[in-house]
Design an enzyme around this catalytic site. Structure first.
Site, PDB file in Angstrom:
ATOM      1  N   LYS A 141      39.560  50.093  42.496  1.00  0.00           N
ATOM      2  CA  LYS A 141      38.182  49.608  42.427  1.00  0.00           C
ATOM      3  C   LYS A 141      37.216  50.686  41.915  1.00  0.00           C
ATOM      4  O   LYS A 141      37.554  51.865  41.861  1.00  0.00           O
ATOM      5  CB  LYS A 141      37.744  49.097  43.804  1.00  0.00           C
TER       6      LYS A 141
HETATM    7  C1  LIG Z   1      38.509  39.250  44.118  1.00  0.00           C
HETATM    8  C2  LIG Z   1      39.205  40.068  45.163  1.00  0.00           C
HETATM    9  N1  LIG Z   1      38.984  39.781  46.460  1.00  0.00           N
HETATM   10  C3  LIG Z   1      39.574  40.479  47.443  1.00  0.00           C
HETATM   11  C4  LIG Z   1      40.432  41.515  47.166  1.00  0.00           C
HETATM   12  C5  LIG Z   1      41.107  42.229  48.298  1.00  0.00           C
HETATM   13  O1  LIG Z   1      40.637  43.533  48.424  1.00  0.00           O
HETATM   14  P1  LIG Z   1      41.321  44.534  49.471  1.00  0.00           P
HETATM   15  O2  LIG Z   1      42.569  45.031  48.838  1.00  0.00           O
HETATM   16  O3  LIG Z   1      40.284  45.630  49.639  1.00  0.00           O
HETATM   17  O4  LIG Z   1      41.541  43.772  50.713  1.00  0.00           O
HETATM   18  C6  LIG Z   1      40.702  41.845  45.848  1.00  0.00           C
HETATM   19  C7  LIG Z   1      41.638  42.938  45.559  1.00  0.00           C
HETATM   20  O5  LIG Z   1      41.951  43.316  44.488  1.00  0.00           O
HETATM   21  C8  LIG Z   1      40.075  41.108  44.810  1.00  0.00           C
HETATM   22  O6  LIG Z   1      40.311  41.369  43.525  1.00  0.00           O
END
Ligand SMILES: Cc1ncc(COP(=O)(O)O)c(C=O)c1O
Length: 377
Positions: free
Chosen positions: A182
């Site tokens: 990210k």
């Molecule tokens: C649109 C979206 N939502 C949620 C997530 C989940 O993030 P995390 O890995 O921090 O839980 C991601 C992860 O890439 C994502 O692209």
């Protein structure tokens, strides 16, 4: 030339002083570094109503719990998202209702959401895909008119704005990811921005439903604590926060470089037979979160050729996203039909995500552009 798909813009040397601090104070888990990190993110976003958590997935779970939705309530979300957006709704005992995207912005379509409203609809989750802002004033009006909780899965959209306002300003809950790929990373981590009157509840939900944060207790407070909610174990550790603290001063510079690289890709591909993501009306390119650079070709065969060409030259690619209705789990459990999501499917069939990160050099990007052009011209 080897060019990975993602490369975290942080070095061990810049993290080391923060890590040393975490080890020297001897606490390691959620403590002063996590507190400083999230205060810094809050300062960037212009809010104090922010809580650090262990992932965006945890933030989504907490948002759904804080919204006090009931088993069987319907939650509208785009078919075009990462599985976390969908799974958290399922795990909360809620009913996910998938809707199609807008063919130009590749974000959830307001018309499609409106067409899926029922008397059981209680919330909507919007996902600013790749960092593309949504026309949020219209979404706010929609949510208010139908008494829905408006949740943003802002995993891609930390820096994104709509008409000069950060996206969280329009939403009830905004969930952020600090996952390794990210724009701002703590390796694993996340945050949730919420209304002021929900801040204590969100904090409580992020740590076992405990009435007081554990590190404050250990730092000399009373031994007694109360459990006031069924909560999660979703706290961000000081070790993770150390990685984030090292990048905070560079956040704006990194975002500016991402925007610059996006503009270079846009210019280089303007004459090619492919689709690029459009901004919603009324926004400017620098308001895009610029997390991903995605293109969509006219058919899956061409997409596969481009991916193969890039791979054979050592260049990493990805596809964002495999739509939710494509998985065996979702196919078996729900009766989703591809033909109900023509715009999601049209985009996905030709989708390719190209490298986009602040340490990508002009020369590296020129090489990626050359290979894509060679395959298509
Ligand atoms: C649109 C979206 N939502 C949620 C997530 C989940 O993030 P995390 O890995 O921090 O839980 C991601 C992860 O890439 C994502 O692209």
């Amino acid at each position: 030339m080897k060019i990975p798909f993602a490369r975290a813009p942080v070095s061990f040397d810049t993290v080391a002083p923060f890590l040393r601090e975490a080890f020297e104070n001897g606490w390691l888990t959620t403590g002063p570094l996590a507190e400083r990190f999230i205060a810094g993110v809050g300062e960037f976003l212009g809010t104090r109503n922010i809580v650090s958590v262990s992932s965006c997935t945890a933030a989504l779970q907490i948002a759904l719990a804080a919204a006090k939705l009931k088993s069987g309530d319907e939650v509208i979300l785009p078919a075009h998202t990462f599985i976390a957006t969908f799974e958290t709704v399922e795990l909360a005992g809620l009913t996910p209702v998938l809707v199609d995207i807008d063919p130009a912005t590749w974000n959830i379509s307001l018309e499609s959401a409106a067409a899926h409203l029922t008397e059981r609809t209680r919330a909507v989750i919007c996902v600013p895909f790749a960092g593309n802002p949504l026309p949020l004033p219209a979404w706010r009006t929609f949510a208010d008119q139908h008494k829905l909780t408006l949740i943003l899965d802002n995993a891609h959209a930390l820096e994104a704005k709509f008409q000069n306002r950060f996206l969280h300003e329009y939403a009830d809950y905004s969930c952020y990811s600090f996952y390794a790929t990210k724009n701002l990373t703590t390796a694993e981590g996340g945050a949730i921005v919420c209304p002021a009157d929900k801040l204590e509840l969100v904090r409580t939900l992020s740590l076992h439903g405990m009435s007081r944060a554990a590190w404050k207790r250990y730092a000399g407070g009373s031994w007694r604590y109360d459990i006031v909610e069924t909560g999660y174990k979703a706290n961000l550790t000081d070790i993770h926060a150390a990685i984030g603290l090292a990048q905070l001063p560079l956040l704006q510079k990194h975002h500016a470089r991402r925007i610059e690289l996006t503009a270079r890709y846009h210019r280089a591909f303007a004459d090619l037979p492919l689709r690029r993501q459009n901004l919603p009306e009324g926004t400017l390119q620098h308001e895009h979160g610029a997390h991903l650079y995605c293109i969509s070709l006219n058919d899956a065969a061409r997409r596969d050729v481009i991916i193969e060409h890039l791979q054979s030259e050592g260049i990493g690619t990805s596809v964002h996203f495999i739509p939710i209705y494509e998985f065996s789990h979702t196919k078996n459990k729900y009766s989703f039909h591809t033909q109900d999501f023509p715009h999601t499917h049209g985009y996905f069939s030709g989708a390719v995500s190209l490298p986009l990160y602040p340490t990508l050099s002009d020369a590296e990007q020129d090489e990626i552009i050359r290979i894509v052009r060679d395959a298509l011209v």
